[in-house]
Each structure stands twice: as structure tokens, then as C-alpha cells.
Design an enzyme around this catalytic site. Structure first.
Site, PDB file in Angstrom:
ATOM      1  N   SER A 190       0.823  -1.296  -0.006  1.00  0.00           N
ATOM      2  CA  SER A 190      -0.023  -0.086  -0.268  1.00  0.00           C
ATOM      3  C   SER A 190       0.764   1.208  -0.035  1.00  0.00           C
ATOM      4  CB  SER A 190      -1.018  -0.032   1.101  1.00  0.00           C
ATOM      5  OG  SER A 190      -0.398   0.247   2.288  1.00  0.00           O
ATOM      6  N   HIS A 218      -4.952  -4.699   1.216  1.00  0.00           N
ATOM      7  CA  HIS A 218      -5.272  -3.681   0.194  1.00  0.00           C
ATOM      8  C   HIS A 218      -5.967  -4.056  -1.103  1.00  0.00           C
ATOM      9  CE1 HIS A 218      -3.964  -0.429   2.966  1.00  0.00           C
ATOM     10  NE2 HIS A 218      -3.114  -1.423   3.190  1.00  0.00           N
ATOM     11  N   LYS A 249     -11.028  -1.731   5.644  1.00  0.00           N
ATOM     12  CA  LYS A 249     -10.793  -0.981   4.596  1.00  0.00           C
ATOM     13  C   LYS A 249     -11.724  -0.749   3.633  1.00  0.00           C
ATOM     14  CE  LYS A 249      -6.039  -0.650   6.302  1.00  0.00           C
ATOM     15  NZ  LYS A 249      -4.743  -1.386   6.342  1.00  0.00           N
TER      16      LYS A 249
HETATM   17  C1  LIG Z   1      -4.202  -1.797   7.673  1.00  0.00           C
HETATM   18  C2  LIG Z   1      -3.208  -3.004   7.572  1.00  0.00           C
HETATM   19  C3  LIG Z   1      -3.437  -4.210   8.415  1.00  0.00           C
HETATM   20  C4  LIG Z   1      -4.017  -4.035   9.713  1.00  0.00           C
HETATM   21  O1  LIG Z   1      -5.356  -4.173   9.305  1.00  0.00           O
HETATM   22  P1  LIG Z   1      -6.600  -3.506  10.575  1.00  0.00           P
HETATM   23  O2  LIG Z   1      -7.756  -4.021  10.141  1.00  0.00           O
HETATM   24  O3  LIG Z   1      -6.369  -2.161  10.167  1.00  0.00           O
HETATM   25  O4  LIG Z   1      -5.960  -3.816  11.831  1.00  0.00           O
HETATM   26  C5  LIG Z   1      -2.803  -5.485   7.950  1.00  0.00           C
HETATM   27  N1  LIG Z   1      -2.071  -5.633   6.877  1.00  0.00           N
HETATM   28  C6  LIG Z   1      -1.726  -4.360   6.021  1.00  0.00           C
HETATM   29  C7  LIG Z   1      -0.818  -4.676   4.771  1.00  0.00           C
HETATM   30  C8  LIG Z   1      -2.188  -3.169   6.127  1.00  0.00           C
HETATM   31  O5  LIG Z   1      -2.072  -2.216   5.509  1.00  0.00           O
END
Ligand SMILES: *Cc1c(COP(=O)(O)O)cnc(C)c1O
Length: 408
Positions: A190, A218, A249
Site C-alpha cells: 500500500s 489492500h 478498509k
Molecule cells: C491496515 C493493514 C493491516 C491491519 O488491518 P487492520 O484491520 O487495520 O488492523 C494489515 N496488513 C496490511 C498490509 C495493512 O495495511
């Protein structure tokens, strides 16, 4: 006696000196008007802003079907889950959501956790308890939550150069043939917006007898015919042993999960402390996520609109000589190259133009590659894009930041 206060002050001072002290923007999201939000300044005054750095990639956090499901869940089942999954915390929508997620990723089972971070940390730790002697091969740009889980388990680990299959193969070949092995990687990274070679990684896993663990945080909701992620897009769902994702997300709510063979999920369910000893997600979250996933599966046009917006923004920045970094995905990173300018531009965009984009500094990205990271959604219209490109063009001149050659 020990000066406790000084210890904490020193810790904060250190972060300040390194230029990575964070100030959070105080924003109130406005339901029904995403990506608009109301910002509250320190003096209490308010300002309308357009959010350009949300991970609610498709605006599902305000989708009527999601909101309706969450409200009915509160009305029907109340606020909390009431316990851990082992003790009273299994609610019907959690069970239904797990079934929906499993079928989405074409796996036998899925397991909900309280966040994507927890899912990575808890699962990767548990896998090392389940398979003592496991050797983990981890991409150098893996998320902090994967690194935490890998370290926590204490097994042997090797970090391969980002997306470098040759390096990965060298490391795999050097490990004992009969040891259990796991390749841990992400699909969409990301910060740069590049995408891993899933087919190539799976081929290496097969050749050296390794399991594959893929973070699709992502990508879920955003890629593949039904939005199950890059593994679906590339037709390799079967080649990934464990898929890990977030509900926070593109799905627009909160929570995390893994999807895998039933026996893998059963083992993780029984061994992962970060799953066992924590209160489960409340019914409103699981019901909201379920509605969101069902909607995402059935609406590929959202994904098409999302890709179109990202492509358009990349082209418009490039046409204005704004140094947009190469990205194969929906992430639109713009190179600044130093933390002071990145913060200055971000502050001016916010205060003078009502545009919110967070600067991305060390240690999230290497020093000297500080950037702004834009995440356009289907809700970012042409007018918002006009305002953004005009403001960026002005600030690039004002701050005298390097441009790239203007596209002809
Ligand atoms: C945001 C993110 C996470 C964590 O996910 P959350 O639900 O926000 O705790 C895990 N892996 C990646 C690559 C992320 O960008």
C-alpha cells in the site's frame, strides 16, 4: 528514585527529533457525503475538507445497506458480543459472515478476529506453535502486524528482498528440504502500490514444499470478478493456503479474518491466543460487514469506477508534472523526497485548500522517499480532482519541489 515522567518525555522528544511526531487531524466524517468531512481546528473553529487518504476505498462505510444492517443488528441484538468466542461471544451474524467470507475466497472455512493486525499477529504466531521448526520467508516490505507475528513465534525466519523471487528461491533452496516452510507476503503493497507476483510465488512454494500466506488487506473488495482480491483476479485462489484480510478498509467497517482449509482454521482457532482471549466483534460490526461483502460481490462496477478514478488522477498529476510514482494499483503515491516538505505541503493543502492527505514519512517508508499517498474513490468527482490538481500545482511551485517532465 526513577524519574518516570522524564522517561516518557524523552521518548516523545526522540520521536520529535526524528521528525516523526504525529498530529492527528480532528475530523468528523459526514455520513452520506463521503469523502467530505468536517475538520475541527485547535481553536475550535471548523472547516469542510475533502479526504484524499481514506482506506474506505469504495465508500462502503456509508453505504445504506451497511448502515441499515448495523442499525437493525443493534435493535435486534444490542451493543456488545458479550464475551470471547469460547465463552458466549459467538453471534449468528459472525457465523454467517465466516461462511460468506470462506465462500468468497473459495476456501472451506474462515475465522474472524478483531482486526487485520490481530489476524496477522495471532495467526502467524500460532502457526509457529502448531508447526515447531517452521521456517518463515517474509517479504521485506511486509506490514508491521506480520512482522510482529513472525517475531513473536520465535521460529527461524528469512527476509527476502521485496518482490524478488530470485532471492526468495535462493533462501528456499538453502533450507532443509523436509522442514515446514511458509512464505508470507502481501498482494497490493500500500505504500508503493505495486502488486506481488502471486503465480511465481506459488510456483516456488510448490517446488520447495512451502505453504503460502497472503495478506490481501489492500485488495479485498477491489480486485477480481467478485472482489475477492488479487488471488481471484489472477485465478490462483487454490494456490494460496491462508488468505488474511481486514473488514476495515474496502469493506468499510472493522475487524479482520483468515480464510483457509477447515483443518487450518480449526487449528488456528484452537491455538491463537489473540483469537481465544479477546471479546469477539459485536453483532453490529459483523452484520454490517456481511451486508458490505454481499454488496461488493455483486457490484463489479464499483471496482471499475474505482480503477478509473485512480487512473485518471495518475494521468492528471503526470500531465501537470507532479511526480506521481509508478503504481500498478489504485494507490496514487506522489514523490516529495524529504519529510519537511512532505509535511509542509500536507499542512498547506489542509489549511489553505481544504484537502486532507497525510504525509508518509520514515519509518513507514525509507528516508529520502517521503511522499503523499492519495486514494481516490468512486465518490471523488471531477470537481474535487480539479481542485486537488490545481492546489498541488501551486504548492509544487511555491515550495520549489522537483517536478517530473510534463507529459507532451
Ligand atoms: C491496515 C493493514 C493491516 C491491519 O488491518 P487492520 O484491520 O487495520 O488492523 C494489515 N496488513 C496490511 C498490509 C495493512 O495495511
Amino acid at each position: 528514585m526513577f524519574d518516570y515522567k522524564a522517561a516518557f518525555q524523552t521518548a516523545v522528544e526522540q520521536v520529535r527529533t526524528e521528525g516523526r511526531y504525529r498530529v492527528f487531524a480532528d475530523l468528523k466524517r459526514v455520513q452520506g457525503r463521503f469523502p467530505l468531512a468536517t475538520r475541527r481546528r485547535e481553536d475550535g473553529s471548523e472547516q469542510d475538507v475533502v479526504v484524499w487518504c481514506s482506506n474506505d476505498y469504495l465508500g462502503m462505510g456509508q453505504h445504506p445497506s451497511v448502515l441499515e444492517a448495523m442499525k437493525s443488528a443493534v435493535d435486534e441484538s444490542g451493543a456488545g458480543a458479550g464475551g470471547t468466542r469460547n465463552i458466549s461471544g459467538t453471534t449468528r451474524s459472525a457465523v454467517d459472515l465466516e461462511a460468506e467470507l470462506a465462500s468468497w475466497h473459495r476456501k472451506e472455512a474462515a475465522l474472524l478476529m478483531t482486526s487485520g493486525y490481530v489476524a496477522n499477529e495471532a495467526t502467524l504466531t500460532a502457526l509457529q506453535r502448531i508447526m515447531p521448526g517452521l521456517i518463515i520467508f517474509s517479504d521485506s516490505l511486509n506490514h508491521a502486524s506480520m512482522i510482529a507475528g513472525i517475531r513473536n513465534g520465535g521460529c527461524e525466519r528469512h527476509v527476502f528482498l521485496h518482490n524478488d523471487l530470485q532471492h526468495l528461491e535462493t533462501l528456499l533452496a538453502a533450507a532443509p528440504a523436509d522442514s515446514p516452510k511458509l512464505i508470507a507476503f502481501e498482494s497490493v503493497y500500500s505504500m508503493d502500490g505495486d502488486i506481488a507476483d502471486l503465480k511465481g510465488t506459488i510456483a516456488l512454494a510448490k517446488k520447495y514444499g512451502a505453504m503460502t500466506y497472503l495478506d490481501e488487506v489492500h485488495a479485498v473488495g477491489l480486485y477480481g470478478e467478485t472482489g475477492a482480491g488479487v488471488a481471484e483476479r489472477d485465478g490462483v485462489l487454490d494456490g494460496i493456503d491462508i488468505i488474511e484480510c481486514t473488514l476495515g478498509k474496502a469493506i468499510g467497517v472493522m475487524g479482520g479474518y483468515i480464510a483457509a482449509d477447515a483443518v487450518i482454521v480449526d487449528a488456528v482457532r484452537s491455538w491463537a491466543a489473540g483469537f481465544i482471549f479477546t471479546t469477539s466483534l459485536p453483532p453490529a460490526l459483523t452484520a454490517g460487514a456481511l451486508a458490505s461483502v454481499r454488496h461488493l460481490k455483486a457490484h463489479p462496477e464499483l471496482r471499475a469506477a474505482h480503477q478509473e478514478r485512480a487512473e485518471t488522477l495518475k494521468q492528471r498529476f503526470a500531465a501537470a508534472g507532479i511526480p506521481v510514482m509508478p503504481s500498478e494499483s489504485h494507490i496514487v503515491p506522489v514523490f516529495v523526497g524529504d519529510p519537511v516538505h512532505a509535511k509542509m505541503i500536507s499542512d498547506m493543502l489542509l489549511e489553505d485548500h481544504g484537502i486532507y492527505v497525510q504525509p508518509i514519512n520514515y519509518p513507514t517508508v525509507p528516508k529520502g522517499t517521503e511522499r503523499l499517498r492519495f486514494t481516490p474513490s468512486p465518490n471523488h468527482d471531477d470537481g474535487m480532482m480539479d481542485a486537488l490538481v490545481t492546489a498541488m500545482d501551486r504548492l509544487w511551485t511555491h515550495c520549489n519541489v522537483a517536478r517530473m517532465p510534463r507529459a507532451a
